[in-house]
Design a protein around this motif. Structure first.
Motif, PDB file in Angstrom:
ATOM      1  N   TYR A  39      57.148  26.944  26.385  1.00 39.58           N
ATOM      2  CA  TYR A  39      55.798  27.321  26.786  1.00 39.58           C
ATOM      3  C   TYR A  39      55.100  28.085  25.665  1.00 39.58           C
ATOM      4  CZ  TYR A  39      52.139  30.031  29.075  1.00 39.58           C
ATOM      5  OH  TYR A  39      50.943  30.626  29.396  1.00 39.58           O
ATOM      6  N   CYS A  85      50.567  22.695  40.720  1.00 39.34           N
ATOM      7  CA  CYS A  85      50.742  22.647  39.267  1.00 39.34           C
ATOM      8  C   CYS A  85      51.876  23.564  38.833  1.00 39.34           C
ATOM      9  CB  CYS A  85      49.445  23.033  38.563  1.00 39.34           C
ATOM     10  SG  CYS A  85      48.976  24.768  38.773  1.00 39.34           S
ATOM     11  N   SER A  86      52.128  23.589  37.544  1.00 34.38           N
ATOM     12  CA  SER A  86      53.228  24.391  37.003  1.00 34.38           C
ATOM     13  C   SER A  86      52.909  25.877  36.977  1.00 34.38           C
ATOM     14  CB  SER A  86      53.577  23.923  35.585  1.00 34.38           C
ATOM     15  OG  SER A  86      52.454  24.057  34.718  1.00 34.38           O
ATOM     16  N   GLU A  94      51.147  27.985  34.996  1.00 32.14           N
ATOM     17  CA  GLU A  94      51.225  28.801  33.775  1.00 32.14           C
ATOM     18  C   GLU A  94      50.215  29.950  33.796  1.00 32.14           C
ATOM     19  OE1 GLU A  94      52.472  25.040  30.877  1.00 32.14           O
ATOM     20  OE2 GLU A  94      50.431  25.798  30.894  1.00 32.14           O
ATOM     21  N   MET A 130      56.811  32.902  38.952  1.00 34.65           N
ATOM     22  CA  MET A 130      56.376  31.570  38.572  1.00 34.65           C
ATOM     23  C   MET A 130      57.060  31.084  37.300  1.00 34.65           C
ATOM     24  SD  MET A 130      54.299  30.327  40.819  1.00 34.65           S
ATOM     25  CE  MET A 130      53.700  28.935  39.875  1.00 34.65           C
ATOM     26  N   SER A 178      60.094  29.186  38.311  1.00 36.52           N
ATOM     27  CA  SER A 178      59.657  27.905  38.862  1.00 36.52           C
ATOM     28  C   SER A 178      59.238  26.957  37.750  1.00 36.52           C
ATOM     29  CB  SER A 178      58.491  28.134  39.833  1.00 36.52           C
ATOM     30  OG  SER A 178      57.984  26.915  40.300  1.00 36.52           O
ATOM     31  N   TYR A 179      58.565  27.492  36.735  1.00 41.06           N
ATOM     32  CA  TYR A 179      58.132  26.678  35.597  1.00 41.06           C
ATOM     33  C   TYR A 179      59.337  26.080  34.867  1.00 41.06           C
ATOM     34  CZ  TYR A 179      56.293  25.604  30.940  1.00 41.06           C
ATOM     35  OH  TYR A 179      55.984  24.978  29.760  1.00 41.06           O
ATOM     36  N   GLU A 180      60.375  26.895  34.702  1.00 45.16           N
ATOM     37  CA  GLU A 180      61.566  26.416  33.994  1.00 45.16           C
ATOM     38  C   GLU A 180      62.276  25.317  34.779  1.00 45.16           C
ATOM     39  OE1 GLU A 180      62.778  30.435  31.496  1.00 45.16           O
ATOM     40  OE2 GLU A 180      63.455  30.226  33.563  1.00 45.16           O
ATOM     41  N   GLY A 218      58.426  21.903  35.287  1.00 46.70           N
ATOM     42  CA  GLY A 218      57.341  22.111  34.349  1.00 46.70           C
ATOM     43  C   GLY A 218      56.267  21.052  34.465  1.00 46.70           C
ATOM     44  N   TYR A 268      54.933  17.811  37.341  1.00 45.82           N
ATOM     45  CA  TYR A 268      53.698  17.876  38.131  1.00 45.82           C
ATOM     46  C   TYR A 268      52.671  16.818  37.761  1.00 45.82           C
ATOM     47  CZ  TYR A 268      55.034  22.202  40.462  1.00 45.82           C
ATOM     48  OH  TYR A 268      55.660  23.129  41.247  1.00 45.82           O
ATOM     49  N   THR A 279      46.775  26.222  35.581  1.00 47.39           N
ATOM     50  CA  THR A 279      47.729  26.075  34.484  1.00 47.39           C
ATOM     51  C   THR A 279      46.968  25.768  33.200  1.00 47.39           C
ATOM     52  OG1 THR A 279      49.898  25.162  33.975  1.00 47.39           O
ATOM     53  CG2 THR A 279      48.203  23.590  34.606  1.00 47.39           C
ATOM     54  N   SER A 329      48.400  23.681  30.649  1.00 51.33           N
ATOM     55  CA  SER A 329      48.946  22.466  30.053  1.00 51.33           C
ATOM     56  C   SER A 329      47.901  21.352  29.971  1.00 51.33           C
ATOM     57  CB  SER A 329      50.144  21.989  30.892  1.00 51.33           C
ATOM     58  OG  SER A 329      50.499  20.676  30.548  1.00 51.33           O
TER      59      SER A 329
END
Length: 458
Positions: free
Chosen positions: A7, A181-182, A184, A193, A196-198, A201, A205, A232, A234
């Motif tokens: 990230y 969404c991820s 971020e 979060m 959860s992202y790891e 990612g 999504y 997010t 991304s």
């Protein structure tokens, strides 16, 4: 805060020399925000009424920052539905979707309801809001927030987007897709979060978001507008999804919604459509909010009659409503003059919005169609909590208004009997500073509490 290395590298590539400012801002506090519910009170009147100190959110006229130490969810004004607690950048999507009176609107991923309540407020009691969340448990919270905010022209569903498409092809004037969404942009506000992202990612999504967008576009009328948003950063979940929409749907165009303090342009990477710069981004080091992305899409063509026009089976008419309800509703203008119909199911009475009278929802998983008016038993009508929240003090003759900062208002919200001077009988609408909280049954100098148990203040 330990950010995932993958990230960090992606954000450094997006921000360049600004990355240090972004990293430093994560050490600070998240901004606390509320949005005034203009369906119940004007922003000007709210500012005169509220005891709390606030400052304006620059990109939303009815949005304000407040002090984290202030217990806004414990105040009777919150329970009266005068405002909704909402992260400031999350106010952008509903504010940038130009909903007009009479529109048929879909909030496709609506829970917990921050954006749906604002969309309904913009409808002003007209048209129809379909508020959907695939999670039934989250949809229950969505329904509560819509009812607390005093909205009645609603259909609350819990379906996959593809299933909704079977009922609403090219039906909606406006659609909001605030996609899962991820997250971020929520790392500072909710560090959980990161884990959860790891685990899931952007690569997980993005395909889901594309599937949701595909169904949403098919439910949008020609001439309609769709706002896509995420919390997010991304590009895979944001601009690249919009690029795919443009590639697959030549009838779709991007509107420019970048005007606003702290907004940044969308990112058009080499080889991508330059129109993507018309999208907007919020970065937490540039504005008083967390991360957000939004894109407003227009569908070519002229708006026509909605395609979903099947007759709704099994509906009752107002003629079946018992005399006790009709007598109760006599002094309430919008109950006398509504464009829908009264539907009697078992012992419950519902006010079905006009647009819902023309379609079939048989087989659809829904939590509410229109407004639950109340129940009728053995000739007696008992009004619902939802009906109380739709009323104004001047619309119901038998009411009592408690001071918002009074002990009596808090006792009422905790489900206790309230002792007051004077004589009361029948159904009493209990208000705080003139704004309804719920019902009580008058018993001489006492108000026997009828506030909905599931909403009581702890």
């Amino acid at each position: 805060m330990k950010l995932p290395e993958k990230y960090v590298q992606e954000i450094k590539a997006l921000l360049g020399e600004e990355y240090g400012e972004y990293e430093k801002c994560l050490e600070g506090r998240s901004a606390c925000g509320l949005r005034v519910n203009n369906a119940k009170i004007s922003t000007e009147e709210f500012l005169k009424l509220t005891p709390f100190s606030m400052s304006p959110v620059p990109w939303v006229e009815n949005g304000f920052y407040y002090n984290e130490e202030d217990a806004l969810t414990k105040h009777p004004h919150y329970h009266a539905g005068l405002y909704y607690i909402q992260e400031p950048s999350a106010m952008i999507p509903a504010s940038r979707l130009p909903v007009e009176h009479g529109d048929k609107v879909l909030d496709l991923c609506a829970a917990p309801g921050g954006k749906a309540t604002e969309l309904a407020a913009k409808l002003g009691g007209t048209g129809l809001l379909v508020a959907n969340d695939i999670s039934n448990s989250r949809a229950k919270g969505l329904l509560k927030n819509l009812e607390m905010a005093g909205h009645r022209n609603i259909l609350v569903t819990s379906e996959a987007p593809k299933q909704l498409l079977n009922y609403f092809p090219e039906y909606f004037d406006k659609i909001l897709v605030d996609a899962p969404c991820s997250g971020e942009g929520m790392f500072r506000r909710d560090p959980s979060m990161i884990k959860s992202y790891e685990e899931k990612g952007p690569e997980i999504y993005a395909p889901l978001q594309q599937e949701i967008l595909s169904a949403a576009i098919k439910m949008l009328k020609p001439g309609g507008m769709l706002l896509y948003s995420t919390c997010t950063f991304s590009t895979l979940e944001n601009e690249k999804n919009i690029q795919k929409v443009l590639d697959d749907n030549p009838e779709m165009e991007i509107a420019d919604i970048r005007k606003g303090d702290g907004f940044s342009d969308g990112i058009a990477e080499p080889g991508m459509d330059e129109r993507l710069s018309r999208c907007l981004r919020i970065w937490p080091h540039r504005a008083g909010g967390e991360g957000h992305f939004a894109a407003l899409l227009l569908k070519a063509g002229s708006a026509g009659t909605s395609k979903s026009n099947r007759s709704r089976e099994g509906s009752s008419s107002q003629g079946k409503a018992e005399a006790s309800f009709l007598a109760f509703a006599e002094d309430i203008p919008w109950l006398r003059e509504h464009d829908g119909k009264i539907d009697v199911r078992d012992e419950n009475l519902y006010l079905i919005p006009g647009p819902l009278c023309d379609i079939s929802i048989r087989g659809l998983r829904f939590l509410r169609t229109g407004l639950l008016l109340g129940t009728q038993k053995k000739g007696r009508f008992e009004p619902s909590q939802a009906l109380a929240m739709c009323l104004r003090q001047e619309e119901y003759p038998n009411c009592v208004s408690l001071a918002g900062d009074s002990i009596e208002a808090r006792k009422y919200l905790k489900g206790e009997t309230v002792q007051l001077p004077g004589m009361y009988s029948g159904w009493v609408l209990v208000c705080a500073d003139g704004y309804p909280l719920g019902w009580a049954k008058g018993m001489q100098g006492a108000l026997k509490n009828k506030y909905y148990p599931g909403w009581r203040m702890q």
